[in-house]
Design a protein around this motif. Structure first.
Motif, short mmCIF file in Angstrom:
data_model
loop_
_atom_site.label_atom_id
_atom_site.label_comp_id
_atom_site.label_asym_id
_atom_site.label_seq_id
_atom_site.Cartn_x
_atom_site.Cartn_y
_atom_site.Cartn_z
N ASP A 113 0.86 -1.18 0.00
CA ASP A 113 0.00 0.00 0.00
C ASP A 113 0.90 1.23 0.00
O ASP A 113 1.13 1.84 1.04
N PRO A 114 1.44 1.61 -1.16
CA PRO A 114 2.43 2.68 -1.23
C PRO A 114 1.88 4.02 -0.74
O PRO A 114 0.66 4.24 -0.69
N PHE A 190 8.52 -16.04 -6.91
CA PHE A 190 7.57 -17.06 -7.33
C PHE A 190 7.90 -17.60 -8.73
O PHE A 190 7.01 -18.06 -9.43
N LYS A 191 9.16 -17.54 -9.10
CA LYS A 191 9.52 -17.98 -10.45
C LYS A 191 9.22 -19.46 -10.67
O LYS A 191 9.02 -19.90 -11.81
N ASP A 192 9.20 -20.25 -9.59
CA ASP A 192 8.89 -21.67 -9.71
C ASP A 192 7.42 -21.98 -9.43
O ASP A 192 7.01 -23.15 -9.48
N SER A 193 6.63 -20.96 -9.10
CA SER A 193 5.20 -21.15 -8.82
C SER A 193 4.38 -20.09 -9.53
O SER A 193 3.65 -19.31 -8.88
N PRO A 194 4.46 -20.01 -10.85
CA PRO A 194 3.78 -18.93 -11.58
C PRO A 194 2.27 -18.95 -11.42
O PRO A 194 1.62 -17.91 -11.56
N ASP A 195 1.70 -20.12 -11.11
CA ASP A 195 0.25 -20.21 -10.97
C ASP A 195 -0.27 -19.46 -9.74
O ASP A 195 -1.46 -19.18 -9.66
N ARG A 196 0.61 -19.12 -8.80
CA ARG A 196 0.19 -18.46 -7.57
C ARG A 196 0.34 -16.94 -7.62
O ARG A 196 -0.13 -16.24 -6.73
N ILE A 197 1.00 -16.44 -8.65
CA ILE A 197 1.36 -15.02 -8.68
C ILE A 197 0.13 -14.12 -8.65
O ILE A 197 0.07 -13.17 -7.85
N GLU A 198 -0.86 -14.39 -9.47
CA GLU A 198 -2.02 -13.51 -9.55
C GLU A 198 -2.77 -13.44 -8.22
O GLU A 198 -3.14 -12.35 -7.76
N SER A 199 -2.98 -14.59 -7.58
CA SER A 199 -3.74 -14.60 -6.33
C SER A 199 -2.97 -13.93 -5.20
O SER A 199 -3.56 -13.22 -4.37
N VAL A 200 -1.66 -14.12 -5.17
CA VAL A 200 -0.86 -13.49 -4.11
C VAL A 200 -0.79 -11.98 -4.33
O VAL A 200 -0.91 -11.20 -3.37
N ALA A 201 -0.62 -11.56 -5.58
CA ALA A 201 -0.60 -10.12 -5.88
C ALA A 201 -1.91 -9.48 -5.49
O ALA A 201 -1.94 -8.38 -4.90
N ARG A 202 -3.03 -10.15 -5.77
CA ARG A 202 -4.33 -9.60 -5.41
C ARG A 202 -4.48 -9.53 -3.89
O ARG A 202 -4.98 -8.54 -3.34
N ALA A 203 -4.03 -10.57 -3.20
CA ALA A 203 -4.12 -10.58 -1.74
C ALA A 203 -3.32 -9.43 -1.13
O ALA A 203 -3.80 -8.73 -0.23
N THR A 205 -2.28 -6.59 -2.52
CA THR A 205 -2.66 -5.23 -2.92
C THR A 205 -4.12 -4.89 -2.62
O THR A 205 -4.47 -3.71 -2.57
N GLU A 206 -4.97 -5.93 -2.41
CA GLU A 206 -6.39 -5.66 -2.21
C GLU A 206 -7.00 -6.40 -1.02
O GLU A 206 -8.10 -6.07 -0.59
N GLY A 207 -6.30 -7.39 -0.50
CA GLY A 207 -6.94 -8.31 0.44
C GLY A 207 -6.91 -7.91 1.90
O GLY A 207 -7.52 -8.57 2.74
N TYR A 208 -6.19 -6.85 2.24
CA TYR A 208 -6.08 -6.43 3.65
C TYR A 208 -6.56 -4.99 3.77
O TYR A 208 -6.15 -4.14 2.98
N PHE A 209 -7.37 -4.73 4.76
CA PHE A 209 -7.94 -3.38 4.91
C PHE A 209 -7.16 -2.50 5.87
O PHE A 209 -7.39 -1.30 5.93
N SER A 210 -6.24 -3.09 6.63
CA SER A 210 -5.39 -2.29 7.52
C SER A 210 -4.02 -2.13 6.90
O SER A 210 -3.37 -3.11 6.51
N HIS A 211 -3.58 -0.87 6.79
CA HIS A 211 -2.25 -0.59 6.25
C HIS A 211 -1.17 -1.26 7.09
O HIS A 211 -0.13 -1.67 6.57
N GLY A 212 -1.43 -1.41 8.38
CA GLY A 212 -0.43 -1.97 9.28
C GLY A 212 -0.60 -3.45 9.57
O GLY A 212 0.05 -3.98 10.47
#
Length: 254
Positions: A113-114, A190-203, A205-212
């Motif tokens: 959360d820049p 995640f170079k060896d787990s490319p299938d997880r990249i999208e879900s982790v990126a979403r989590a 950048t969007e999955g937590y409501f507290s900055h801290g």
């Protein structure tokens, strides 16, 4: 702790990790001012197989972590980040560009959360998600309210203070943070787990409501990060170094 003791700890950490160790410990926002001093340190070290970065930061601007990762990787084949206590927000993005993150019982990563300039108070930096959630709240309030006076009461004061270009800039920052996270993960963490990249990126950048929100070593491992839990002497050395640098900052503040 004096400087000699601190240097001895750094040398012991390099022995334990078979690496060259850099330190970034700051309470100021992470930004491009780090790049020139970092480059000077890397030039002193020269090309080396492995670099560890001790990282303590509560975040900063969206572009800097990507630049830091690319710069460090110009000088090494393997790059790891050591988090004694906190590597939050933009600093967590930097972790995604490592091959490994070393954490202990108190270590925390956080949602990506820049920081951006406050829309009214230009000298204040705020998490971009906080500003965006404010816009979202305003939009929902306008949509659900059937009373034009309520809509005017809610919307007019804010819209009068906003530069319209800022709204687009905030949205670009959110999209950029996710783009950087996905690129760093696909190339490194995640170079060896490319299938997880999208879900982790979403989590992140969007999955937590507290900055801290604290993402400890167990949750980081559940997300799929390559986490090494520091134990025994390794953790004692890492924690002693954290306390030593914290003491320096405390003395400077006093």
């Amino acid at each position: 702790m004096n400087e000699e003791d601190r240097v001895n700890l750094l040398e012991r950490l390099e022995e334990l990790r078979n690496s060259k160790v850099l330190v970034y410990f700051s309470y100021s926002p992470l930004d491009d001012s780090i790049l020139v001093p970092l480059y000077k340190q890397l030039k002193k070290i020269g090309p080396t197989p492995k670099i560890d970065l001790i990282l303590h930061s509560y975040g900063g601007t969206v572009d800097t972590p990507y630049k830091v990762v690319l710069l460090i990787r110009e000088f090494c084949q393997e790059f790891s980040v050591i988090v004694p206590f906190a590597a939050k927000s933009a600093a967590s993005m930097l972790v995604l560009g490592a091959d490994e993150v070393i954490m202990g019982p108190l270590s925390e990563l956080g949602p990506i959360d820049p920081l951006v300039k406050h829309p009214v108070y230009k000298d204040i930096l705020v998490p971009v998600q906080a500003v965006w959630h404010c816009f979202d709240y305003l939009q929902r309030s306008i949509t659900t309210s059937g009373d034009p006076e309520v809509v005017s009461f809610l919307a007019t004061p804010m819209l009068n203070k906003l530069d319209p270009w800022l709204i687009g800039d905030y949205e670009k920052t959110i999209k950029a943070s996710r783009q950087y996270a996905e690129i760093l993960m696909s190339n490194y963490m995640f170079k060896d787990s490319p299938d997880r990249i999208e879900s982790v990126a979403r989590a992140l950048t969007e999955g937590y409501f507290s900055h801290g929100y604290p993402i400890g070593h167990q949750e980081a491992k559940q997300l799929g990060l390559n986490v090494t839990l520091a134990r025994d002497e390794l953790w004692e050395v890492i924690w002693s170094l954290y306390l030593a640098y914290e003491e320096i900052f405390k003395n400077e503040r006093n």
